[in-house]
Every structure is written in structure tokens, then in C-alpha cells.
Design a protein around this motif. Structure first.
Motif, PDB file in Angstrom:
ATOM      1  N   PRO A 262       0.814  -1.218   0.000  1.00  0.00           N
ATOM      2  CA  PRO A 262       0.000   0.000   0.000  1.00  0.00           C
ATOM      3  C   PRO A 262       0.854   1.278   0.000  1.00  0.00           C
ATOM      4  N   PRO A 263       0.377   2.305  -0.667  1.00  0.00           N
ATOM      5  CA  PRO A 263       1.147   3.547  -0.820  1.00  0.00           C
ATOM      6  C   PRO A 263       1.645   4.167   0.485  1.00  0.00           C
ATOM      7  N   HIS A 264       0.895   4.039   1.573  1.00  0.00           N
ATOM      8  CA  HIS A 264       1.323   4.653   2.844  1.00  0.00           C
ATOM      9  C   HIS A 264       2.571   3.975   3.417  1.00  0.00           C
ATOM     10  N   ARG A 265       3.002   2.866   2.842  1.00  0.00           N
ATOM     11  CA  ARG A 265       4.209   2.161   3.287  1.00  0.00           C
ATOM     12  C   ARG A 265       5.332   2.251   2.258  1.00  0.00           C
ATOM     13  N   ARG A 266       5.185   3.164   1.278  1.00  0.00           N
ATOM     14  CA  ARG A 266       6.210   3.377   0.252  1.00  0.00           C
ATOM     15  C   ARG A 266       6.521   4.870   0.182  1.00  0.00           C
TER      16      ARG A 266
ATOM     17  N   TRP B 161       1.596 -10.707   3.146  1.00  0.00           N
ATOM     18  CA  TRP B 161       0.800 -10.682   1.917  1.00  0.00           C
ATOM     19  C   TRP B 161       0.838 -12.061   1.274  1.00  0.00           C
ATOM     20  N   ASP B 162      -0.265 -12.470   0.677  1.00  0.00           N
ATOM     21  CA  ASP B 162      -0.319 -13.782   0.028  1.00  0.00           C
ATOM     22  C   ASP B 162       0.710 -13.912  -1.089  1.00  0.00           C
ATOM     23  N   TRP B 163       1.083 -12.826  -1.724  1.00  0.00           N
ATOM     24  CA  TRP B 163       2.042 -12.858  -2.834  1.00  0.00           C
ATOM     25  C   TRP B 163       3.503 -12.863  -2.359  1.00  0.00           C
ATOM     26  N   ASN B 164       3.753 -12.672  -1.075  1.00  0.00           N
ATOM     27  CA  ASN B 164       5.115 -12.593  -0.555  1.00  0.00           C
ATOM     28  C   ASN B 164       5.612 -13.994  -0.169  1.00  0.00           C
ATOM     29  N   THR B 165       5.959 -14.774  -1.180  1.00  0.00           N
ATOM     30  CA  THR B 165       6.334 -16.170  -0.935  1.00  0.00           C
ATOM     31  C   THR B 165       7.617 -16.298  -0.112  1.00  0.00           C
ATOM     32  N   ALA B 166       8.565 -15.386  -0.277  1.00  0.00           N
ATOM     33  CA  ALA B 166       9.812 -15.475   0.493  1.00  0.00           C
ATOM     34  C   ALA B 166       9.537 -15.321   1.987  1.00  0.00           C
ATOM     35  N   SER B 167       8.758 -14.320   2.369  1.00  0.00           N
ATOM     36  CA  SER B 167       8.438 -14.130   3.795  1.00  0.00           C
ATOM     37  C   SER B 167       7.572 -15.261   4.323  1.00  0.00           C
ATOM     38  N   ARG B 168       6.698 -15.782   3.491  1.00  0.00           N
ATOM     39  CA  ARG B 168       5.891 -16.928   3.920  1.00  0.00           C
ATOM     40  C   ARG B 168       6.796 -18.127   4.212  1.00  0.00           C
ATOM     41  N   ARG B 169       7.844 -18.317   3.410  1.00  0.00           N
ATOM     42  CA  ARG B 169       8.791 -19.418   3.655  1.00  0.00           C
ATOM     43  C   ARG B 169       9.546 -19.204   4.965  1.00  0.00           C
TER      44      ARG B 169
ATOM     45  N   GLU C 193      -7.394 -10.986   5.464  1.00  0.00           N
ATOM     46  CA  GLU C 193      -7.975  -9.688   5.136  1.00  0.00           C
ATOM     47  C   GLU C 193      -7.755  -9.476   3.649  1.00  0.00           C
ATOM     48  N   VAL C 194      -8.855  -9.468   2.904  1.00  0.00           N
ATOM     49  CA  VAL C 194      -8.781  -9.368   1.458  1.00  0.00           C
ATOM     50  C   VAL C 194      -8.768  -7.898   1.046  1.00  0.00           C
ATOM     51  N   ASP C 195      -7.812  -7.559   0.200  1.00  0.00           N
ATOM     52  CA  ASP C 195      -7.705  -6.224  -0.384  1.00  0.00           C
ATOM     53  C   ASP C 195      -7.552  -6.442  -1.883  1.00  0.00           C
ATOM     54  N   ALA C 196      -8.565  -6.087  -2.648  1.00  0.00           N
ATOM     55  CA  ALA C 196      -8.568  -6.349  -4.086  1.00  0.00           C
ATOM     56  C   ALA C 196      -7.394  -5.684  -4.800  1.00  0.00           C
ATOM     57  N   LEU C 197      -6.905  -4.589  -4.274  1.00  0.00           N
ATOM     58  CA  LEU C 197      -5.834  -3.850  -4.927  1.00  0.00           C
ATOM     59  C   LEU C 197      -4.439  -4.357  -4.540  1.00  0.00           C
ATOM     60  N   HIS C 198      -4.234  -4.665  -3.261  1.00  0.00           N
ATOM     61  CA  HIS C 198      -2.894  -4.982  -2.771  1.00  0.00           C
ATOM     62  C   HIS C 198      -2.658  -6.459  -2.473  1.00  0.00           C
ATOM     63  N   GLY C 199      -3.696  -7.256  -2.451  1.00  0.00           N
ATOM     64  CA  GLY C 199      -3.549  -8.675  -2.154  1.00  0.00           C
ATOM     65  C   GLY C 199      -4.151  -9.010  -0.802  1.00  0.00           C
ATOM     66  N   THR C 200      -4.148 -10.255  -0.487  1.00  0.00           N
ATOM     67  CA  THR C 200      -4.738 -10.744   0.751  1.00  0.00           C
ATOM     68  C   THR C 200      -3.673 -10.841   1.830  1.00  0.00           C
ATOM     69  N   THR C 201      -3.988 -10.318   3.008  1.00  0.00           N
ATOM     70  CA  THR C 201      -3.108 -10.455   4.160  1.00  0.00           C
ATOM     71  C   THR C 201      -3.455 -11.758   4.861  1.00  0.00           C
TER      72      THR C 201
END
Length: 177
Positions: free
Chosen positions: A42-46, A140-148, A162-170
């Protein structure tokens, strides 16, 4: 809530790393972390279009926000004495009271060298010794490295999302200590 007591400095050591409070002079490392974040974050973290947060703003945060001295510790490589990111415990407000969240973020240039796992293990050992019974972690669901990394240090994904259509699912993870 920050983990630890303001004024008390937490230092954790592993074979390759020292986890300790941030120093104001290390704000450029935090700035680099902000600039490297995935565009799906999300933009507030960039870094925003106006260049905020600036290094000066991050320096001020290190000076004034206890999370940088008692929660999210600087991860320093012992051999080269360079700070490569952070790892620690925070109260994100997402988990049950008195159950902090494990958080970590490392510079891209040191990914895939085991540092995140090593730092997280040190924080887990400290949390256990400090009397915590369970920790949380969100990813984030897309962050496979951190999930590992979370799986390697014993976290399991829960059914909570927590589903966020724009940023992915937490995804919410937990670990008993």
C-alpha cells in the motif's frame, strides 16, 4: 505497545547478526527499505510522489518513536558491521492483546542468505524467554519469500485473512512458544 521497556535496550546476538536499537545515522537504510518495497505494498508504506518519508523524517522517527529502540531492532551483520534491515516484535493491533506480531524486512541485496530466518529465530528465542506464549505474523499472500521464512521458524497460517482487491490478501500466521 512496543516490546520491551522504553529506555531498556534489547540486544540479541546470533552467529552472524547483532539485533539492536537503531541509530539515527542509519536512517538511510530505512529509506532504502522504503524505496525497495514491492509496488503491491500500500502507498502509505512506500515513498510517496513528494519523496516522503525523507531521510530527515526517518531520522526523527528513530529519535522519537520507541518502536525503533524496543520493538523493530536493526539487523547488523557482525563481520561487515552494516545494517541490512529490521526484525522484532510490535503490537499491530491485529492480534489478541498481549500477543505481539513478529515483523521483519531486509534489503534486497541480502535476500536468500538466511538472515531473515536467523534474525526471526533470535527474536522468537527472546520472546519465549520473556514469557510470551504466542506470537502473530501477517504477510501478503504474494510474498512467498516471507511466507517461507515464517514456515521455517514454526508459524502456521490461520483461517483469518484480510482481502484487499488492490494490494492482495493479508494472511494471519501464529506460533505458540
Amino acid at each position: 505497545m512496543t516490546v520491551g521497556t522504553p529506555g531498556s535496550e534489547i540486544e540479541l546476538e546470533t552467529s552472524r547478526l547483532l539485533l539492536r536499537p537503531w541509530r539515527v545515522a542509519e536512517a538511510p537504510v530505512q529509506h532504502e527499505l522504503w524505496t525497495e518495497r514491492d509496488p503491491r505494498v500500500p502507498p502509505h508504506r512506500r515513498i510517496d510522489a513528494d519523496g516522503h518519508p525523507t531521510v530527515a523524517e526517518l531520522e526523527d522517527a528513530i529519535r522519537t518513536q520507541p518502536v525503533w529502540s524496543t520493538g523493530l531492532l536493526a539487523v547488523e551483520r557482525k563481520t561487515s558491521r552494516d545494517v541490512i534491515g529490521y526484525c522484532g516484535l510490535v503490537d499491530s493491533g491485529r492480534g489478541p492483546a498481549a500477543e505481539p506480531e513478529l515483523a521483519f524486512e531486509l534489503l534486497r541485496r541480502v535476500w536468500r542468505q538466511g538472515y531473515a530466518t536467523e534474525a526471526a529465530t533470535a527474536v522468537l528465542d527472546w520472546a519465549r524467554a520473556s514469557g510470551y506464549e504466542r506470537l502473530w505474523a501477517t504477510v501478503w499472500d504474494w510474498n512467498t519469500a516471507s511466507r517461507r521464512v515464517l514456515a521455517k521458524v514454526g508459524f502456521t497460517e490461520t483461517d483469518r485473512k484480510e482481502v484487499d482487491a488492490l494490494h492482495g490478501t493479508t494472511l494471519f500466521n501464529t506460533r505458540r512458544l
